[in-house]
Design an enzyme around this catalytic site. Structure first.
Site, PDB file in Angstrom:
ATOM      1  N   ASP A  69      -0.502  -7.615   1.505  1.00 54.33           N
ATOM      2  CA  ASP A  69       0.074  -6.265   1.575  1.00 54.33           C
ATOM      3  C   ASP A  69       1.587  -6.359   1.725  1.00 54.33           C
ATOM      4  OD1 ASP A  69       0.355  -3.545   1.702  1.00 54.33           O
ATOM      5  OD2 ASP A  69      -0.449  -3.331   3.738  1.00 54.33           O
TER       6      ASP A  69
ATOM      7  N   SER B 132       4.214   2.391   8.196  1.00 58.69           N
ATOM      8  CA  SER B 132       3.821   1.368   7.227  1.00 58.69           C
ATOM      9  C   SER B 132       5.025   0.831   6.465  1.00 58.69           C
ATOM     10  CB  SER B 132       2.825   1.952   6.226  1.00 58.69           C
ATOM     11  OG  SER B 132       1.589   2.198   6.823  1.00 58.69           O
ATOM     12  N   GLY B 133       5.003  -0.474   6.226  1.00 58.57           N
ATOM     13  CA  GLY B 133       6.082  -1.109   5.480  1.00 58.57           C
ATOM     14  C   GLY B 133       7.297  -1.445   6.305  1.00 58.57           C
TER      15      GLY B 133
ATOM     16  N   HIS C 266       0.813  -1.225   0.000  1.00 62.91           N
ATOM     17  CA  HIS C 266       0.000   0.000   0.000  1.00 62.91           C
ATOM     18  C   HIS C 266       0.847   1.276   0.000  1.00 62.91           C
ATOM     19  CE1 HIS C 266       0.449  -0.058   4.512  1.00 62.91           C
ATOM     20  NE2 HIS C 266       0.444   1.251   4.333  1.00 62.91           N
TER      21      HIS C 266
END
Length: 440
Positions: free
Chosen positions: A294, A390-391, A249
């Site tokens: 994801d 995120s990530g 994402h």
């Protein structure tokens, strides 16, 4: 609108103030006493500074080689990723650790790592590195003598699980660069003395109730993904000298590799290292509606050179299963409140794994957690990843203090809410997919 001009001030606005004359104080006697007092203060200050400089510790590294005679060499010992190598290395490292930690000088010992196990007609040859912290004024040779005086008597006891040939034991001082070269083939190694850097009760800010990372190199696989002209967008984890793992994402806005850069280090500015991106691979079945699959991969245009501050994390075997309430660590440059600004300094937090059954309860995420997802945090909330993390990595240390990437920061409801823990991409479910794309 015309450009603003510099503001000019007149002398009327800033009147000059004439100082009053003062009575002469510095007669010769007083001047001499004052000079002596200043000299004494300076002397004390120098002594204090010298004390702390002298007492300042630094790392000393050594290469140790020896022979173990009560075990036989197995072919799998030659494969560093094998279970046999890991288990035997852990036994050796634990034995050496117990020897040093049982003494009054045990606090000087940091850690050890087996580099190689090789065959010998009488057993197994071991090559390992040892790390200690001693005052910077000590010499490597003098410390080596201290180590030998402590170690050799312990090798003569019958209480050790492994029989070490004392005559075969050799210790050689090495610098940190040579140590890093020896360990470059190993993933998940941090060149710091902290094993578990944060208690769960930490109440300082980060990643919503965490803390700033203590030192450069504490999380050497952490990277910052940045859009040119925009800045930090997501975290990522280095898994080889050219590949990183992150969340799919992160690339919803822009998938053009030429528009992205990657930086490494405990701060975004200045970075310890910067690289451009040549390829972005997003999972073919990524579904943004339900956050399924994801995961994405990023390839660098120029490979990184591993160092104390930049190192790859280990990828877990697909069979690894972490039980609920296992301590894991999340790191990132994200906001410390929902929708807050990016943090320049890397921040860290300890959280605990939560079973998918609990996470799928109606009062938690009501069936939204799939087998490819992993929940981590606390049911009471407070400690959590947040926007901008995120990530990034969720990592776990094994018994040997080797760190594995078990999760990728994916999604969650707000940040740090009760019964809304962080949801991570479960890396073990994608181990084969990562290998098929990268060869790692």
């Amino acid at each position: 609108m015309s450009p603003s001009c510099p503001v000019e001030f007149s002398e009327v606005e800033y009147p000059q103030v004439e100082n009053q004359r003062r009575q002469q104080f510095w007669d010769p006697v007083r001047l001499a006493l004052f000079t002596l007092a200043i000299a004494a203060i300076i002397g004390i200050a120098i002594g204090i500074v010298t004390h702390f400089v002298v007492a300042d510790d630094k790392s000393f590294c050594y290469l140790a080689s020896f022979k173990i005679t009560n075990i036989k060499y197995k072919e799998k010992y030659g494969i560093r990723t094998s279970r046999e190598f890991a288990e035997r290395s852990h036994q050796i490292e634990r034995m050496i650790s117990r020897i040093f930690r049982s003494s009054t000088r045990g606090r000087r010992f940091i850690k050890s790592h087996v580099v190689k196990l090789s065959p010998d007609e009488d057993g197994v040859n071991v090559l390992m590195v040892l790390m200690f912290r001693y005052p910077s004024t000590d010499s490597a040779e003098r410390i080596m003598k201290k180590i030998e005086r402590l170690l050799y008597p312990s090798l003569n006891t019958n209480q050790l699980p492994l029989t070490v040939n004392k005559q075969s034991f050799r210790i050689t001082p090495i610098n940190s660069k040579k140590m890093r070269n020896l360990l470059n083939s190993r993933c998940g190694i941090r060149m710091t003395s902290s094993y578990m850097p944060l208690p769960a009760s930490s109440s300082t800010e980060r990643i919503v109730q965490g803390s700033e990372t203590a030192m450069e190199g504490e999380w050497p696989w952490q990277a910052s993904l940045q859009l040119l002209g925009v800045g930090h967008q997501c975290g990522a984890s280095l898994i080889s000298n050219t590949w990183l793992v992150t969340a799919a994402h992160c690339f919803l806005r822009n998938k053009d590799p030429n528009q992205w850069i990657v930086t490494f280090g405990a701060t975004i500015k200045p970075p310890a290292m910067k690289r451009s991106v040549c390829k972005i691979i997003i999972h073919e079945n990524y579904d943004r509606q339900i956050n399924e699959n994801d995961i994405a991969l990023v390839q660098l245009t120029i490979q990184v050179e591993f160092s104390n501050t930049v190192q790859r994390v280990c990828l877990p075997d697909s069979s690894i299963k972490l039980p609920p309430k296992t301590s894991v660590f999340v790191t990132g440059f994200g906001s410390i409140v929902d929708d807050g600004p990016t943090q320049n300094k890397l921040r860290q937090a300890r959280v605990e794994t939560i079973s998918n059954d609990v996470c799928n309860r109606k009062d938690v995420y009501d069936g939204m957690i799939t087998p490819g997802m992993l929940c981590a945090g606390f049911m009471e909330g407070k400690i959590d990843a947040c926007k901008g993390d995120s990530g990034g990595p969720l990592v776990y240390p094994d018994k040997r203090d080797i760190w594995y990437l078990v999760g990728i920061v994916s999604w969650g409801q707000s940040c740090g809410l009760p019964k809304k823990p962080g949801v991570y991409t479960r890396v073990t479910r994608y181990r084969e997919w990562i290998a098929s794309k990268t060869g790692v």
